[in-house]
Write a protein that holds these residues in place. Structure first.
Motif, PDB file in Angstrom:
ATOM      1  N   VAL A 129       0.861  -1.180   0.000  1.00  0.00           N
ATOM      2  CA  VAL A 129       0.000   0.000   0.000  1.00  0.00           C
ATOM      3  C   VAL A 129       0.899   1.232   0.000  1.00  0.00           C
ATOM      4  O   VAL A 129       2.076   1.164   0.370  1.00  0.00           O
ATOM      5  CB  VAL A 129      -0.939   0.050   1.227  1.00  0.00           C
ATOM      6  N   VAL A 131       0.525   5.273   1.334  1.00  0.00           N
ATOM      7  CA  VAL A 131      -0.286   6.270   2.028  1.00  0.00           C
ATOM      8  C   VAL A 131       0.342   7.638   1.789  1.00  0.00           C
ATOM      9  O   VAL A 131       1.516   7.862   2.112  1.00  0.00           O
ATOM     10  CB  VAL A 131      -0.364   5.977   3.538  1.00  0.00           C
ATOM     11  N   LEU A 141      -5.073   6.655   0.142  1.00  0.00           N
ATOM     12  CA  LEU A 141      -4.704   5.277   0.451  1.00  0.00           C
ATOM     13  C   LEU A 141      -4.707   4.513  -0.866  1.00  0.00           C
ATOM     14  O   LEU A 141      -5.767   4.232  -1.433  1.00  0.00           O
ATOM     15  CB  LEU A 141      -5.688   4.661   1.444  1.00  0.00           C
ATOM     16  N   THR A 143      -3.919   1.239  -3.018  1.00  0.00           N
ATOM     17  CA  THR A 143      -3.760  -0.201  -2.834  1.00  0.00           C
ATOM     18  C   THR A 143      -3.588  -0.891  -4.173  1.00  0.00           C
ATOM     19  O   THR A 143      -4.060  -0.402  -5.203  1.00  0.00           O
ATOM     20  CB  THR A 143      -4.979  -0.815  -2.116  1.00  0.00           C
ATOM     21  N   PRO A 157     -10.358   2.049   4.169  1.00  0.00           N
ATOM     22  CA  PRO A 157     -10.260   3.335   4.854  1.00  0.00           C
ATOM     23  C   PRO A 157     -10.564   3.236   6.349  1.00  0.00           C
ATOM     24  O   PRO A 157      -9.985   3.965   7.166  1.00  0.00           O
ATOM     25  CB  PRO A 157     -11.308   4.198   4.141  1.00  0.00           C
ATOM     26  N   LEU A 160      -7.346   2.233   8.197  1.00  0.00           N
ATOM     27  CA  LEU A 160      -6.392   3.338   8.296  1.00  0.00           C
ATOM     28  C   LEU A 160      -6.911   4.434   9.217  1.00  0.00           C
ATOM     29  O   LEU A 160      -6.152   5.000  10.026  1.00  0.00           O
ATOM     30  CB  LEU A 160      -6.097   3.899   6.910  1.00  0.00           C
ATOM     31  N   ILE A 171     -10.145  10.077   4.135  1.00  0.00           N
ATOM     32  CA  ILE A 171      -9.312   9.124   3.398  1.00  0.00           C
ATOM     33  C   ILE A 171      -9.905   8.870   2.025  1.00  0.00           C
ATOM     34  O   ILE A 171     -11.087   8.559   1.876  1.00  0.00           O
ATOM     35  CB  ILE A 171      -9.176   7.809   4.185  1.00  0.00           C
ATOM     36  N   LEU A 173      -9.646   6.449  -1.115  1.00  0.00           N
ATOM     37  CA  LEU A 173      -9.141   5.147  -1.550  1.00  0.00           C
ATOM     38  C   LEU A 173      -8.901   5.156  -3.052  1.00  0.00           C
ATOM     39  O   LEU A 173      -9.803   5.481  -3.833  1.00  0.00           O
ATOM     40  CB  LEU A 173     -10.127   4.036  -1.186  1.00  0.00           C
ATOM     41  N   ILE A 200      -1.552  -1.908   5.512  1.00  0.00           N
ATOM     42  CA  ILE A 200      -2.050  -0.625   6.025  1.00  0.00           C
ATOM     43  C   ILE A 200      -1.632  -0.437   7.472  1.00  0.00           C
ATOM     44  O   ILE A 200      -1.168   0.639   7.881  1.00  0.00           O
ATOM     45  CB  ILE A 200      -3.588  -0.561   5.885  1.00  0.00           C
TER      46      ILE A 200
END
Length: 425
Positions: A129, A131, A141, A143, A157, A160, A171, A173, A200
């Motif tokens: 991942v 961030v 975030l 992925t 999310p 995290l 967040i 994604l 994460i």
């Protein structure tokens, strides 16, 4: 999940141009569990055991975990006997005799089946991942996996946000973008929450440590005195605190962003498991099988979002109903041409093929990842098919039917009933 001391495994390979098994939830696992559970049921019938008690007496207790089975697989956690007992109670197995008698008064056969499933989950062994703390105050975030119905847009999310003390809406994604992240392991073997979630979690650990140093400088305090609590860096013993997003802005402006990429490779699998209890009714004249009741108690470890986990279980159980009762790949024996070529003649389960599912959880924390999670996407499928098959055979056993291969559609059951009548004279 049974204490089986020795296993002999003989494998034969056959080349074919047809595709009777495809990659779906738990491919091959439901079939393997079905064989095991049918053997246990057969042993109980032949030796005069109660089939639930026979299972229970061969299960390791939760206190005995971890256990290593005859294949060398180390199962880290589980409360198998307790989960089985909870499922039997929730299914009101004690009331089955009365329900069977009521079905018989309506001219129908009724059977009760149970299956205890377990599956190794983890899939492709590497995941990553990224961030990133953006200038607009959002946290990206990124992925390598892509949600295809599992609810990762909710759960990733959420993981995290919980670790960093942020609001979920902070967040953003970003999934499966090869311009932004180098790899992704996909979804095979219910791996995403275990693999992506662990990445994460560990990325969050690194972010907190980076932020601790920046926060110490910003508040002119010793780094050892900085604690991270509820999204804030706090100076121990004082009311001085700075929130994470402000520290991220300070770090970015100083050229030391908190952005963190994390990749890891697993060493262990997770082992979701559970007890499923199914009841069916069968029309004596036509062979039609209808679901009557369905109960499941599953262990998915720590659940990030119980509603998402329940949704996964419901979908998987429905797919198991399809495998047990409806779905079959048929080919012309001369040409090899697939005959079930569309959904007009390949019978997927529909709402009226199902019953309300009585679903519960008995989670034990998985010890092979920091979240404590176990895969949940496939488990219902692995348990449903053998539980329903067991129920069908329980209904038909008094008439001398010992087995049905393939989906137990009305035609197959009708033929099995006719063969049993002819054999009995």
């Amino acid at each position: 999940m049974y204490r089986i001391p020795a296993i002999e495994l003989i494998v034969s390979a056959v080349f074919t141009n047809t595709a009777p098994i495809g990659v779906l939830r738990g491919p091959g696992y439901g079939e393997a569990v079905n064989i095991m559970e049918r053997l246990v049921d057969a042993a109980a019938r032949q030796c005069g055991f109660d089939r639930a008690k026979l299972r229970r007496r061969n299960m390791p207790a939760a206190a005995a975990m971890p256990v290593t089975n005859a294949f060398g697989n180390k199962i880290d956690s589980g409360a198998f006997p307790e989960t089985l007992d909870r499922a039997l109670a929730a299914a009101d197995v004690a009331g089955f005799v009365a329900r069977r008698a009521a079905s018989e008064r309506r001219g129908r056969l009724r059977g009760l089946g149970l299956a205890y499933h377990i599956k190794a989950t983890g899939g492709a062994p590497s995941e990553n991942v990224d961030v990133r703390f953006e200038a607009d105050g959002m946290v990206s975030l990124i992925t390598g996996t892509q949600t295809i119905g599992q609810g990762h847009e909710t759960t990733f999310p959420q993981i995290l946000a919980d670790r960093l003390g942020l609001q979920n809406e902070t967040i953003r994604l970003v999934q499966g973008d090869t311009d932004l992240i180098p790899m992704g392991g996909g979804h095979g073997s219910s791996r995403a929450t275990y693999m992506g979630g662990t990445a994460i979690w560990r990325a969050a650990d690194i972010i907190i440590e980076k932020g601790r140093r920046i926060a110490a400088e910003a508040m002119e305090a010793a780094e050892a005195d900085i604690r991270f609590e509820d999204g804030q860096f706090v100076v121990a013993g004082t009311d001085r605190a700075v929130d994470l997003l402000r520290i991220a802005r300070i770090a970015r402006e100083a050229g030391e962003p908190l952005d963190t990429y994390y990749a890891w490779t697993r060493e262990w699998m997770t082992f979701p498991n559970g007890a499923h209890v199914a009841e069916v009714e069968i029309d004596r004249e036509t062979g039609e099988v209808r679901m009557a009741r369905y109960t499941a108690i599953d262990d998915y470890g720590v659940m990030v979002n119980p509603m998402v986990a329940a949704g996964q279980a419901h979908g998987a159980i429905a797919q198991g109903v399809g495998q047990a009762l409806l779905e079959g790949a048929h080919y012309d024996p001369e040409s090899g041409q697939v005959l079930a070529g569309s959904f007009m003649d390949y019978a997927l389960p529909r709402a009226d093929d199902l019953v309300p599912f009585e679903l519960g959880f008995n989670p034990t924390r998985c010890t092979t990842n920091p979240l404590g999670v176990k895969g949940c996407g496939e488990a219902g499928m692995v348990g449903a098919f053998p539980a329903i098959a067991s129920a069908i055979l329980d209904a038909l056993a008094p008439l001398g039917v010992g087995g049905i291969d393939g989906p137990a559609n009305a035609y197959r059951v009708w033929r099995a009933l006719g063969a049993a009548r002819a054999k009995s004279g």
